[in-house]
Design an enzyme around this catalytic site. Structure first.
Site, PDB file in Angstrom:
ATOM      1  N   THR A   1       0.873  -1.184   0.000  1.00 35.45           N
ATOM      2  CA  THR A   1       0.000   0.000   0.000  1.00 35.45           C
ATOM      3  C   THR A   1       0.906   1.229   0.000  1.00 35.45           C
ATOM      4  O   THR A   1       1.605   1.479   0.982  1.00 35.45           O
ATOM      5  CB  THR A   1      -0.887   0.022   1.264  1.00 35.45           C
ATOM      6  OG1 THR A   1      -1.660  -1.171   1.293  1.00 35.45           O
ATOM      7  CG2 THR A   1      -1.817   1.220   1.239  1.00 35.45           C
TER       8      THR A   1
ATOM      9  N   LYS B   1      -7.834   1.839  -3.193  1.00 30.23           N
ATOM     10  CA  LYS B   1      -7.539   1.466  -1.796  1.00 30.23           C
ATOM     11  C   LYS B   1      -7.617   2.702  -0.886  1.00 30.23           C
ATOM     12  O   LYS B   1      -8.166   2.659   0.213  1.00 30.23           O
ATOM     13  CB  LYS B   1      -6.147   0.821  -1.746  1.00 30.23           C
ATOM     14  CG  LYS B   1      -5.548   0.671  -0.376  1.00 30.23           C
ATOM     15  CD  LYS B   1      -5.716  -0.693   0.201  1.00 30.23           C
ATOM     16  CE  LYS B   1      -5.165  -0.744   1.623  1.00 30.23           C
ATOM     17  NZ  LYS B   1      -5.523  -1.925   2.326  1.00 30.23           N
TER      18      LYS B   1
HETATM   19  P1  NAD Z   1       5.833  -6.008   7.374  1.00 30.11           P
HETATM   20  O1  NAD Z   1       6.665  -4.916   7.946  1.00 30.11           O
HETATM   21  O2  NAD Z   1       5.435  -7.149   8.246  1.00 30.11           O
HETATM   22  O3  NAD Z   1       6.555  -6.624   6.073  1.00 30.11           O
HETATM   23  C1  NAD Z   1       7.349  -5.891   5.187  1.00 30.11           C
HETATM   24  C2  NAD Z   1       8.585  -6.729   4.895  1.00 30.11           C
HETATM   25  O4  NAD Z   1       9.372  -6.078   3.907  1.00 30.11           O
HETATM   26  C3  NAD Z   1       9.479  -6.934   6.113  1.00 30.11           C
HETATM   27  O5  NAD Z   1       9.695  -8.305   6.341  1.00 30.11           O
HETATM   28  C4  NAD Z   1      10.770  -6.205   5.747  1.00 30.11           C
HETATM   29  O6  NAD Z   1      11.931  -6.804   6.277  1.00 30.11           O
HETATM   30  C5  NAD Z   1      10.737  -6.312   4.245  1.00 30.11           C
HETATM   31  N1  NAD Z   1      11.557  -5.323   3.545  1.00 30.11           N
HETATM   32  C6  NAD Z   1      11.647  -3.990   3.766  1.00 30.11           C
HETATM   33  N2  NAD Z   1      12.481  -3.426   2.876  1.00 30.11           N
HETATM   34  C7  NAD Z   1      12.926  -4.430   2.069  1.00 30.11           C
HETATM   35  C8  NAD Z   1      13.811  -4.481   0.960  1.00 30.11           C
HETATM   36  N3  NAD Z   1      14.397  -3.372   0.495  1.00 30.11           N
HETATM   37  N4  NAD Z   1      14.048  -5.690   0.371  1.00 30.11           N
HETATM   38  C9  NAD Z   1      13.452  -6.803   0.847  1.00 30.11           C
HETATM   39  N5  NAD Z   1      12.608  -6.818   1.897  1.00 30.11           N
HETATM   40  C10 NAD Z   1      12.352  -5.641   2.496  1.00 30.11           C
HETATM   41  O7  NAD Z   1       4.538  -5.277   6.767  1.00 30.11           O
HETATM   42  P2  NAD Z   1       3.173  -5.982   6.303  1.00 30.11           P
HETATM   43  O8  NAD Z   1       2.180  -5.919   7.402  1.00 30.11           O
HETATM   44  O9  NAD Z   1       3.495  -7.268   5.639  1.00 30.11           O
HETATM   45  O10 NAD Z   1       2.676  -4.914   5.201  1.00 30.11           O
HETATM   46  C11 NAD Z   1       3.218  -4.852   3.901  1.00 30.11           C
HETATM   47  C12 NAD Z   1       2.379  -3.899   3.071  1.00 30.11           C
HETATM   48  O11 NAD Z   1       1.027  -4.364   3.058  1.00 30.11           O
HETATM   49  C13 NAD Z   1       2.338  -2.467   3.625  1.00 30.11           C
HETATM   50  O12 NAD Z   1       2.379  -1.563   2.556  1.00 30.11           O
HETATM   51  C14 NAD Z   1       1.000  -2.421   4.359  1.00 30.11           C
HETATM   52  O13 NAD Z   1       0.464  -1.105   4.429  1.00 30.11           O
HETATM   53  C15 NAD Z   1       0.154  -3.311   3.476  1.00 30.11           C
HETATM   54  N6  NAD Z   1      -1.002  -3.932   4.142  1.00 30.11           N
HETATM   55  C16 NAD Z   1      -0.869  -4.486   5.376  1.00 30.11           C
HETATM   56  C17 NAD Z   1      -1.988  -5.044   5.982  1.00 30.11           C
HETATM   57  C18 NAD Z   1      -1.885  -5.668   7.356  1.00 30.11           C
HETATM   58  O14 NAD Z   1      -2.926  -5.942   7.967  1.00 30.11           O
HETATM   59  N7  NAD Z   1      -0.681  -5.947   7.866  1.00 30.11           N
HETATM   60  C19 NAD Z   1      -3.224  -5.056   5.321  1.00 30.11           C
HETATM   61  C20 NAD Z   1      -3.311  -4.530   4.032  1.00 30.11           C
HETATM   62  C21 NAD Z   1      -2.192  -3.953   3.456  1.00 30.11           C
END
Ligand code: NAD
Length: 293
Positions: A96, A168
């Site tokens: 997102t 979204k």
């Molecule tokens: P998260 O922080 O758990 O996961 C993100 C991952 O990306 C982490 O494991 C991090 O180490 C990795 N990362 C960061 N930079 C990186 C890079 N340069 N190379 C490789 N890996 C890298 O976050 P999440 O909850 O999984 O959310 C991810 C996306 O989904 C966000 O944009 C969030 O807004 C969206 N989202 C989350 C939810 C929710 O309920 N958690 C719901 C809908 C949308």
């Protein structure tokens, strides 16, 4: 079976990559956090040494990263994913992020790219019941649709690049505002001597009905599965809602549109975060609206 690269194996990306592997696809994954990579490897994902390595040779390359900055860097900057990817590959960013960055990255990668943010949260990611809101070229969407269906229940093509993020951001602005006003209604009802159940019974059959009421009811009782019944443990964390509302305000500013309720919702969620609500479910804002109760 497709060859898929998947970068960003966190709370959402981890189970999404696992579901792709379970569906029989050959998934190569990367995350900068070794534990996340190890968890994905245990679930059937082949670990790569870098983002570029995960992208190389794949027919579909997906990212699920925190925010626009990481997405730009992974595809176009130090991650080098766009350059490493096959010229015929379809690139899909499920994070997102702001509409402007989604459009900028899609225009710069030199490959067909989709923005495909999701709703449904971690539970939806685990159960493969996410909703994908997708922007980008129709032919790339047609190719990627079966891949997205292995992770979700609804896959909706919303228009050209950035349209998925736009959908979204608009949806979550409505969600925040309806949650806040639903909380306000319960707080007012308490003061007027009306029971939670009575208000729920009326609103859920009347024009005050909404997803915030029927699925995430902010008081315990009427909807047993809602976070209110487990001391507002998420669910959908207030910090993520504040992030999404910030993106909506950014989009509104850039488009020259006034969204006063969206702006007020952001201000209220920021206040809730300052008061320690970041980790709580977004329905927990009812506590702040009650005046700390
Ligand atoms: P998260 O922080 O758990 O996961 C993100 C991952 O990306 C982490 O494991 C991090 O180490 C990795 N990362 C960061 N930079 C990186 C890079 N340069 N190379 C490789 N890996 C890298 O976050 P999440 O909850 O999984 O959310 C991810 C996306 O989904 C966000 O944009 C969030 O807004 C969206 N989202 C989350 C939810 C929710 O309920 N958690 C719901 C809908 C949308």
């Amino acid at each position: 079976m497709a060859r898929i690269g998947f970068v960003g194996l966190g709370n959402m990306g981890g189970p999404m990559a696992r579901n792709l592997a379970r569906a029989g696809h050959a998934v190569t994954g990367f995350d900068i956090v070794p534990e996340a990579l190890a968890r994905a490897a245990a679930a059937g994902v082949t670990p790569a040494g870098s983002a570029a390595e995960a992208a190389r040779g794949a027919e579909f390359v997906l990212t699920m990263l925190p925010a626009g900055e990481q997405v730009r860097d992974a595809w176009l900057g130090t991650g080098g994913m766009a350059a490493a990817s096959d010229p015929g590959a379809v690139l899909v960013d499920c994070s997102t992020i702001d509409v402007a960055t989604a459009r900028e990255v899609a225009a710069a990668v030199g490959r067909p790219m989709l923005d495909a943010p999701v709703s449904g949260g971690v539970m939806g990611a685990e159960a493969a019941t996410l909703t994908f809101m997708v922007g980008g070229p129709a032919d790339a969407f047609a190719r990627a649709e079966p891949i997205l269906r292995a992770m979700g229940r609804n896959v909706l093509h919303c228009g050209e690049a950035g349209a998925g993020q736009a959908a979204k951001t608009c949806n979550n602005m409505v969600l925040a505002a309806t949650m806040i006003v639903t909380c306000e209604a319960f707080v007012l009802a308490e003061k007027l001597g009306l029971s939670h159940q009575a208000l729920f019974d009326v609103m859920s059959r009347s024009s005050g009905q909404s997803w915030s009421l029927s699925t995430y009811c902010p008081v315990p009782g009427p909807v047993p599965a809602s976070p209110a019944n487990r001391d507002y443990r998420p669910g959908f964390a207030a910090a993520l809602m504040a992030k999404d509302l910030g993106l909506a305000q950014e989009a509104a500013r850039a488009a020259g549109v006034e969204t006063p309720l969206g702006a007020q919702a952001l201000a209220l969620y920021r206040r809730f975060l300052e008061q320690g609500g970041a980790e709580a479910d977004f329905s927990g804002i009812i506590r702040m609206l009650r005046g700390g109760g």
